[in-house]
Design a protein around this motif. Structure first.
Motif, short mmCIF file in Angstrom:
data_model
loop_
_atom_site.label_atom_id
_atom_site.label_comp_id
_atom_site.label_asym_id
_atom_site.label_seq_id
_atom_site.Cartn_x
_atom_site.Cartn_y
_atom_site.Cartn_z
N TYR A 140 16.10 6.46 -82.97
CA TYR A 140 17.18 6.57 -81.98
C TYR A 140 17.88 5.22 -81.87
O TYR A 140 17.35 4.28 -81.28
CB TYR A 140 16.59 6.98 -80.62
CG TYR A 140 16.16 8.44 -80.56
CD1 TYR A 140 15.00 8.87 -81.22
CD2 TYR A 140 16.90 9.37 -79.86
CE1 TYR A 140 14.61 10.21 -81.17
CE2 TYR A 140 16.50 10.71 -79.80
CZ TYR A 140 15.37 11.11 -80.46
OH TYR A 140 14.98 12.43 -80.42
N SER A 141 19.09 5.11 -82.42
CA SER A 141 19.85 3.85 -82.32
C SER A 141 20.29 3.63 -80.88
O SER A 141 20.46 2.51 -80.43
CB SER A 141 21.09 3.87 -83.21
OG SER A 141 20.87 4.56 -84.39
N THR A 142 20.58 4.74 -80.18
CA THR A 142 20.86 4.69 -78.74
C THR A 142 20.07 5.86 -78.13
O THR A 142 19.61 6.73 -78.86
CB THR A 142 22.35 4.93 -78.42
OG1 THR A 142 22.64 6.32 -78.70
CG2 THR A 142 23.28 4.05 -79.23
N PRO A 199 16.19 0.67 -73.21
CA PRO A 199 15.36 1.12 -74.33
C PRO A 199 13.96 1.54 -73.89
O PRO A 199 13.42 0.98 -72.95
CB PRO A 199 15.27 -0.12 -75.23
CG PRO A 199 16.42 -0.98 -74.85
CD PRO A 199 16.67 -0.71 -73.40
N THR A 200 13.41 2.52 -74.55
CA THR A 200 12.03 2.96 -74.31
C THR A 200 11.55 3.69 -75.56
O THR A 200 12.33 4.39 -76.21
CB THR A 200 11.93 3.93 -73.10
OG1 THR A 200 10.61 4.51 -73.11
CG2 THR A 200 12.94 5.04 -73.13
N PRO A 201 10.29 3.51 -75.92
CA PRO A 201 9.79 4.24 -77.10
C PRO A 201 9.51 5.71 -76.79
O PRO A 201 9.23 6.48 -77.70
CB PRO A 201 8.48 3.51 -77.43
CG PRO A 201 8.06 2.88 -76.15
CD PRO A 201 9.31 2.58 -75.36
N LEU A 202 9.63 6.11 -75.52
CA LEU A 202 9.26 7.49 -75.16
C LEU A 202 10.34 8.48 -75.62
O LEU A 202 11.53 8.24 -75.44
CB LEU A 202 9.07 7.62 -73.65
CG LEU A 202 7.87 6.88 -73.07
CD1 LEU A 202 7.87 6.98 -71.55
CD2 LEU A 202 6.58 7.43 -73.65
N PHE A 221 8.65 3.39 -91.55
CA PHE A 221 9.96 3.19 -92.19
C PHE A 221 10.89 2.29 -91.41
O PHE A 221 11.98 1.99 -91.89
CB PHE A 221 10.61 4.55 -92.52
CG PHE A 221 10.23 5.01 -93.90
CD1 PHE A 221 10.95 4.60 -95.01
CD2 PHE A 221 9.10 5.77 -94.10
CE1 PHE A 221 10.57 4.97 -96.29
CE2 PHE A 221 8.70 6.14 -95.38
CZ PHE A 221 9.44 5.73 -96.48
N ARG A 222 10.48 1.81 -90.25
CA ARG A 222 11.32 0.79 -89.59
C ARG A 222 11.25 -0.50 -90.38
O ARG A 222 12.18 -1.29 -90.40
CB ARG A 222 10.83 0.55 -88.15
CG ARG A 222 11.08 1.74 -87.25
CD ARG A 222 10.42 1.55 -85.94
NE ARG A 222 9.00 1.23 -86.10
CZ ARG A 222 8.23 0.70 -85.16
NH1 ARG A 222 8.71 0.43 -83.98
NH2 ARG A 222 6.96 0.47 -85.40
N ASP A 265 15.51 3.02 -79.40
CA ASP A 265 14.34 2.43 -80.07
C ASP A 265 13.19 3.42 -80.27
O ASP A 265 12.20 3.07 -80.91
CB ASP A 265 13.77 1.19 -79.35
CG ASP A 265 14.75 0.03 -79.37
OD1 ASP A 265 15.72 0.10 -80.16
OD2 ASP A 265 14.57 -0.93 -78.59
N ALA A 266 13.28 4.63 -79.71
CA ALA A 266 12.24 5.62 -80.02
C ALA A 266 12.41 6.03 -81.48
O ALA A 266 13.50 5.92 -82.04
CB ALA A 266 12.40 6.83 -79.10
N TYR A 267 11.35 6.47 -82.08
CA TYR A 267 11.46 6.93 -83.47
C TYR A 267 10.42 7.99 -83.76
O TYR A 267 9.42 8.10 -83.04
CB TYR A 267 11.33 5.76 -84.46
CG TYR A 267 10.00 5.06 -84.44
CD1 TYR A 267 9.71 4.12 -83.46
CD2 TYR A 267 9.04 5.36 -85.39
CE1 TYR A 267 8.48 3.50 -83.43
CE2 TYR A 267 7.80 4.72 -85.35
CZ TYR A 267 7.53 3.79 -84.37
OH TYR A 267 6.31 3.19 -84.34
#
Ligand SMILES: O=C(O)CCC(=O)C(=O)O
Length: 286
Positions: A226-228, A95-98, A187-188, A138-140
């Motif tokens: 991004y769920s994956t 996972p990465t927020p990028l 919205f998370r 985990d990015a959004y």
């Protein structure tokens, strides 16, 4: 505890004809998920991480991570850059927020244009502007709508994504920041005490799987998580009428230019706070 809002599902069709699309979704401005949109695209098989890495792994790409909710960032502001190949390795490692936003991969790999097509759905596609979106788990992308009022056709190529949508009529109760296409709600886990009007509007939710295309009508708000890790391709189309197109042009000038000017004049942080207070005042009246 996570605040849950009761979302409705979005219509889903394995096959959707041009006529059904125009009558039931385009004209009434309703979102829909279609499998038939991309069913014959070689891209769905061909565009693996490895293939893209071989084609343009050395290209330095801008990356985005910071949310613009709770900050004075613009959703088009990047935070860092790295070679595309290294970034693809990173998202496969965990996972990465990028994430990457509006990447014009076709500039470096023009042959990719042969791997997809524009179905005839009665809309004028902007054929010079297909874009790739890539993100780690985990990015959004915070909720926003497209500044130029274009219709969005987002096809999931690999991985899965959660999408939340709201209609344009909900802007005030979404606490839209004046002179922008964004708002401060995360919205998370939406803060319903701070943004109580969210309970009065109805949102839609779906999970996109590879091969799904979602139609997001002009000026519909979208939040994407991004769920994956995954890749999607977005095709855009202009609104059908000239007044709607001119409104899109006016929106770019009005929102981008005036908002940025005021941010510079007043100071970004202060201007952001003014917009947040203004958004609350408008929501209370709505
Ligand atoms: O899928 C993404 O990462 C963002 C897509 C998006 O916001 C758009 O196409 O307007």
């Amino acid at each position: 505890m996570t605040n849950q809002l009761p979302y409705l599902s979005i219509d889903r069709h394995d096959v959707l004809s041009r006529e059904d699309f125009i009558q039931n979704y385009l004209k009434p401005r309703r979102p829909v998920i279609m499998r038939s949109f991309a069913q014959n695209w070689p891209a769905l098989e061909k565009w693996t991480y490895e293939y893209l890495k071989q084609g343009c792994g050395q290209v330095e790409v801008p990356l985005y991570s910071e949310a613009f909710a709770n900050s004075d960032n613009d959703y088009l502001d990047s935070t860092q850059s790295m070679p595309f190949g290294a970034y693809l390795d990173l998202i496969q490692a965990g996972p990465t927020p990028l994430r990457m936003f509006l990447f014009n991969v076709f500039k470096y790999m023009p042959q990719l244009r042969d791997d997809f097509s524009y179905p005839d759905l009665g809309v004028p596609f902007l054929k010079n502007h297909p874009f790739l979106f890539v993100g780690g788990q985990d990015a959004y992308v915070d909720i926003h709508y497209d500044l130029d009022h274009s219709h969005v056709f987002l096809t999931q190529m690999t991985g899965t994504k959660r999408v939340i949508l709201y209609g344009s009529e909900d802007s005030k109760k979404l606490y839209r920041h004046p002179l922008t296409v964004s708002c401060n709600v995360d919205f998370r886990d939406p803060d319903l005490e701070r943004y109580p009007k969210l309970r009065e509007i109805q949102g839609y939710e779906c999970i996109l799987e590879p091969g799904d295309t979602i139609f997001i009508p002009s000026r519909w708000w979208h939040f994407i998580e991004y769920s994956t890790a995954g890749i999607s391709l977005t095709l855009r189309a202009m609104p059908e009428t000239w007044p709607a197109r001119l409104a899109g042009l006016a929106s770019i000038i009005k929102l981008k230019v005036i908002d940025q000017y005021l941010g510079k004049m007043i100071g970004e942080k202060k201007w952001y706070q003014i917009k947040e207070n203004w958004a609350h005042a408008r929501a209370r009246k709505a």
